[in-house]
Structures are given as structure tokens and as C-alpha cells.
Design a protein around this motif. Sequence first.
Motif, PDB file in Angstrom:
ATOM      1  N   TYR A   4      -4.578  -8.123  -0.815  1.00  0.00           N
ATOM      2  CA  TYR A   4      -4.996  -7.685   0.516  1.00  0.00           C
ATOM      3  C   TYR A   4      -6.016  -6.567   0.375  1.00  0.00           C
ATOM      4  CZ  TYR A   4      -0.579  -9.778   2.200  1.00  0.00           C
ATOM      5  OH  TYR A   4       0.460 -10.610   2.485  1.00  0.00           O
ATOM      6  N   LEU A   5      -6.855  -6.439   1.366  1.00  0.00           N
ATOM      7  CA  LEU A   5      -7.778  -5.314   1.490  1.00  0.00           C
ATOM      8  C   LEU A   5      -7.888  -5.010   2.971  1.00  0.00           C
ATOM      9  CD1 LEU A   5      -9.891  -3.263   0.494  1.00  0.00           C
ATOM     10  CD2 LEU A   5     -11.579  -5.117   0.523  1.00  0.00           C
ATOM     11  N   CYS A   6      -7.728  -3.747   3.332  1.00  0.00           N
ATOM     12  CA  CYS A   6      -7.792  -3.381   4.743  1.00  0.00           C
ATOM     13  C   CYS A   6      -9.224  -3.511   5.258  1.00  0.00           C
ATOM     14  CB  CYS A   6      -7.297  -1.953   4.943  1.00  0.00           C
ATOM     15  SG  CYS A   6      -7.395  -1.434   6.677  1.00  0.00           S
ATOM     16  N   PRO A   7      -9.424  -4.294   6.323  1.00  0.00           N
ATOM     17  CA  PRO A   7     -10.769  -4.451   6.885  1.00  0.00           C
ATOM     18  C   PRO A   7     -11.232  -3.245   7.689  1.00  0.00           C
ATOM     19  CG  PRO A   7      -9.203  -5.771   8.119  1.00  0.00           C
ATOM     20  CD  PRO A   7      -8.447  -5.162   6.982  1.00  0.00           C
ATOM     21  N   ASN A   8     -10.340  -2.311   7.948  1.00  0.00           N
ATOM     22  CA  ASN A   8     -10.709  -1.117   8.716  1.00  0.00           C
ATOM     23  C   ASN A   8     -11.135   0.030   7.803  1.00  0.00           C
ATOM     24  OD1 ASN A   8     -10.890   0.354  11.258  1.00  0.00           O
ATOM     25  ND2 ASN A   8      -9.125   1.492  10.518  1.00  0.00           N
ATOM     26  N   CYS A   9     -10.251   0.456   6.899  1.00  0.00           N
ATOM     27  CA  CYS A   9     -10.607   1.597   6.031  1.00  0.00           C
ATOM     28  C   CYS A   9     -11.352   1.140   4.777  1.00  0.00           C
ATOM     29  CB  CYS A   9      -9.377   2.432   5.689  1.00  0.00           C
ATOM     30  SG  CYS A   9      -8.117   1.626   4.693  1.00  0.00           S
ATOM     31  N   LYS A  10     -11.281  -0.149   4.459  1.00  0.00           N
ATOM     32  CA  LYS A  10     -12.062  -0.791   3.388  1.00  0.00           C
ATOM     33  C   LYS A  10     -11.799  -0.265   1.976  1.00  0.00           C
ATOM     34  CE  LYS A  10     -15.799  -1.993   6.537  1.00  0.00           C
ATOM     35  NZ  LYS A  10     -15.144  -1.624   7.767  1.00  0.00           N
ATOM     36  N   THR A  11     -10.742   0.535   1.793  1.00  0.00           N
ATOM     37  CA  THR A  11     -10.438   1.046   0.460  1.00  0.00           C
ATOM     38  C   THR A  11      -9.022   0.707   0.016  1.00  0.00           C
ATOM     39  OG1 THR A  11      -9.759   3.180   1.380  1.00  0.00           O
ATOM     40  CG2 THR A  11     -12.051   2.986   0.641  1.00  0.00           C
ATOM     41  N   ASN A  12      -8.104   0.537   0.948  1.00  0.00           N
ATOM     42  CA  ASN A  12      -6.705   0.322   0.593  1.00  0.00           C
ATOM     43  C   ASN A  12      -6.475  -1.118   0.127  1.00  0.00           C
ATOM     44  OD1 ASN A  12      -3.920   0.469   0.307  1.00  0.00           O
ATOM     45  ND2 ASN A  12      -3.539   0.145   2.472  1.00  0.00           N
ATOM     46  N   SER A  55       4.401 -15.493  11.328  1.00  0.00           N
ATOM     47  CA  SER A  55       5.727 -14.955  11.022  1.00  0.00           C
ATOM     48  C   SER A  55       5.630 -13.581  10.364  1.00  0.00           C
ATOM     49  CB  SER A  55       6.497 -15.918  10.120  1.00  0.00           C
ATOM     50  OG  SER A  55       5.794 -16.117   8.913  1.00  0.00           O
ATOM     51  N   ILE A  56       4.453 -13.268   9.813  1.00  0.00           N
ATOM     52  CA  ILE A  56       4.255 -11.968   9.165  1.00  0.00           C
ATOM     53  C   ILE A  56       2.965 -11.331   9.668  1.00  0.00           C
ATOM     54  CG2 ILE A  56       3.734 -10.824   6.972  1.00  0.00           C
ATOM     55  CD1 ILE A  56       5.572 -12.686   5.580  1.00  0.00           C
ATOM     56  N   LYS A  57       3.035 -10.056   9.954  1.00  0.00           N
ATOM     57  CA  LYS A  57       1.844  -9.248  10.223  1.00  0.00           C
ATOM     58  C   LYS A  57       1.803  -8.176   9.143  1.00  0.00           C
ATOM     59  CE  LYS A  57       0.577  -9.977  14.878  1.00  0.00           C
ATOM     60  NZ  LYS A  57      -0.764  -9.823  15.331  1.00  0.00           N
ATOM     61  N   ILE A  58       0.637  -7.624   8.920  1.00  0.00           N
ATOM     62  CA  ILE A  58       0.441  -6.597   7.895  1.00  0.00           C
ATOM     63  C   ILE A  58      -0.048  -5.323   8.564  1.00  0.00           C
ATOM     64  CG2 ILE A  58      -0.784  -5.989   5.761  1.00  0.00           C
ATOM     65  CD1 ILE A  58       1.032  -8.430   5.464  1.00  0.00           C
ATOM     66  N   GLN A  59       0.495  -4.182   8.126  1.00  0.00           N
ATOM     67  CA  GLN A  59      -0.007  -2.882   8.567  1.00  0.00           C
ATOM     68  C   GLN A  59      -0.527  -2.143   7.347  1.00  0.00           C
ATOM     69  OE1 GLN A  59       2.763   0.155   9.938  1.00  0.00           O
ATOM     70  NE2 GLN A  59       1.217   0.906  11.353  1.00  0.00           N
ATOM     71  N   CYS A  60      -1.738  -1.618   7.452  1.00  0.00           N
ATOM     72  CA  CYS A  60      -2.319  -0.819   6.379  1.00  0.00           C
ATOM     73  C   CYS A  60      -1.511   0.470   6.245  1.00  0.00           C
ATOM     74  CB  CYS A  60      -3.782  -0.505   6.687  1.00  0.00           C
ATOM     75  SG  CYS A  60      -4.552   0.587   5.471  1.00  0.00           S
ATOM     76  N   GLY A  61      -1.098   0.776   5.030  1.00  0.00           N
ATOM     77  CA  GLY A  61      -0.339   1.990   4.774  1.00  0.00           C
ATOM     78  C   GLY A  61      -1.194   3.238   4.791  1.00  0.00           C
ATOM     79  N   SER A  62      -2.519   3.086   4.858  1.00  0.00           N
ATOM     80  CA  SER A  62      -3.411   4.245   4.896  1.00  0.00           C
ATOM     81  C   SER A  62      -3.873   4.589   6.305  1.00  0.00           C
ATOM     82  CB  SER A  62      -4.651   3.995   4.031  1.00  0.00           C
ATOM     83  OG  SER A  62      -4.296   3.898   2.684  1.00  0.00           O
ATOM     84  N   CYS A  63      -4.414   3.599   7.017  1.00  0.00           N
ATOM     85  CA  CYS A  63      -4.987   3.891   8.342  1.00  0.00           C
ATOM     86  C   CYS A  63      -4.133   3.387   9.507  1.00  0.00           C
ATOM     87  CB  CYS A  63      -6.410   3.337   8.450  1.00  0.00           C
ATOM     88  SG  CYS A  63      -6.492   1.537   8.597  1.00  0.00           S
ATOM     89  N   GLU A  69      -1.779 -11.501   8.628  1.00  0.00           N
ATOM     90  CA  GLU A  69      -1.876 -11.492   7.171  1.00  0.00           C
ATOM     91  C   GLU A  69      -3.191 -12.111   6.697  1.00  0.00           C
ATOM     92  OE1 GLU A  69       0.939 -12.754   3.430  1.00  0.00           O
ATOM     93  OE2 GLU A  69       0.927 -14.054   5.192  1.00  0.00           O
ATOM     94  N   LYS A  70      -3.636 -13.176   7.360  1.00  0.00           N
ATOM     95  CA  LYS A  70      -4.858 -13.864   6.919  1.00  0.00           C
ATOM     96  C   LYS A  70      -6.092 -12.970   7.013  1.00  0.00           C
ATOM     97  CE  LYS A  70      -5.521 -16.112  11.373  1.00  0.00           C
ATOM     98  NZ  LYS A  70      -5.541 -17.358  12.103  1.00  0.00           N
ATOM     99  N   THR A  71      -6.088 -12.001   7.921  1.00  0.00           N
ATOM    100  CA  THR A  71      -7.225 -11.084   8.053  1.00  0.00           C
ATOM    101  C   THR A  71      -7.350 -10.206   6.812  1.00  0.00           C
ATOM    102  OG1 THR A  71      -6.909 -11.047  10.443  1.00  0.00           O
ATOM    103  CG2 THR A  71      -8.250  -9.283   9.502  1.00  0.00           C
ATOM    104  N   PHE A  72      -6.228  -9.631   6.355  1.00  0.00           N
ATOM    105  CA  PHE A  72      -6.239  -8.786   5.155  1.00  0.00           C
ATOM    106  C   PHE A  72      -6.553  -9.610   3.909  1.00  0.00           C
ATOM    107  CE2 PHE A  72      -3.996  -6.038   8.050  1.00  0.00           C
ATOM    108  CZ  PHE A  72      -4.298  -4.759   7.629  1.00  0.00           C
ATOM    109  N   ALA A  73      -5.986 -10.825   3.829  1.00  0.00           N
ATOM    110  CA  ALA A  73      -6.219 -11.688   2.662  1.00  0.00           C
ATOM    111  C   ALA A  73      -7.683 -12.154   2.591  1.00  0.00           C
ATOM    112  CB  ALA A  73      -5.279 -12.886   2.710  1.00  0.00           C
TER     113      ALA A  73
END
Length: 82
Positions: A4-12, A55-63, A69-73
Motif C-alpha cells: 500500500y501507499l497512501c495517495p494523500n501523504c504519498k510517503t507512508n 469488506s475492508i477499508k484502509i486508513q493511513c496511520g500517518s495522515c 483498499e484498491k485505492t491504496f494498492a
Amino acid sequence: MQPYLCPNCKTNRSRFNLIEQKSRSVKINPDSGEIIKEYTLDQMDPFHMPYKGPSIKIQCGSCGLVEDEKTFAAFAANNKLK
């Protein structure tokens, strides 16, 4: 699991919260909010659409961004580590 890579903060790429979604199909009293009836998939009301979301959503642990899930993947796949 997949990268995964966060599309918002782009570093996590490593700190995430996996949010497991479990839906309940219910009919509630519009005045009190009390549950009048709970439906199962085999006894749905004709006017009640079953949940078809992820069935699953992802939350960035940084921002804190919460997305499917497909967005982060997909963001990780398009921005691979070199």
C-alpha cells in the motif's frame, strides 16, 4: 495482503489501519431509531438493497485518510520503490 501507499501523504508505505466492515441490514422506526426488523440475505425486503461495498477499508496511520483498499494498492503499484 499487498503493498500500500497512501495517495494523500504519498510517503507512508508501512503504517495502516485495516477496517473490517460488517453490514447489518435493518429496518428502523423513523421516530425513535429503534430497530424494528433485521434482515438476512435470504429474506430481504424487495425495497431493501443488500450492501455491496468493500469488506475492508484502509486508513493511513500517518495522515488518517480512509479509502477503499484498491485505492491504496493501486497507488503503490503505480509508485513502486526503486
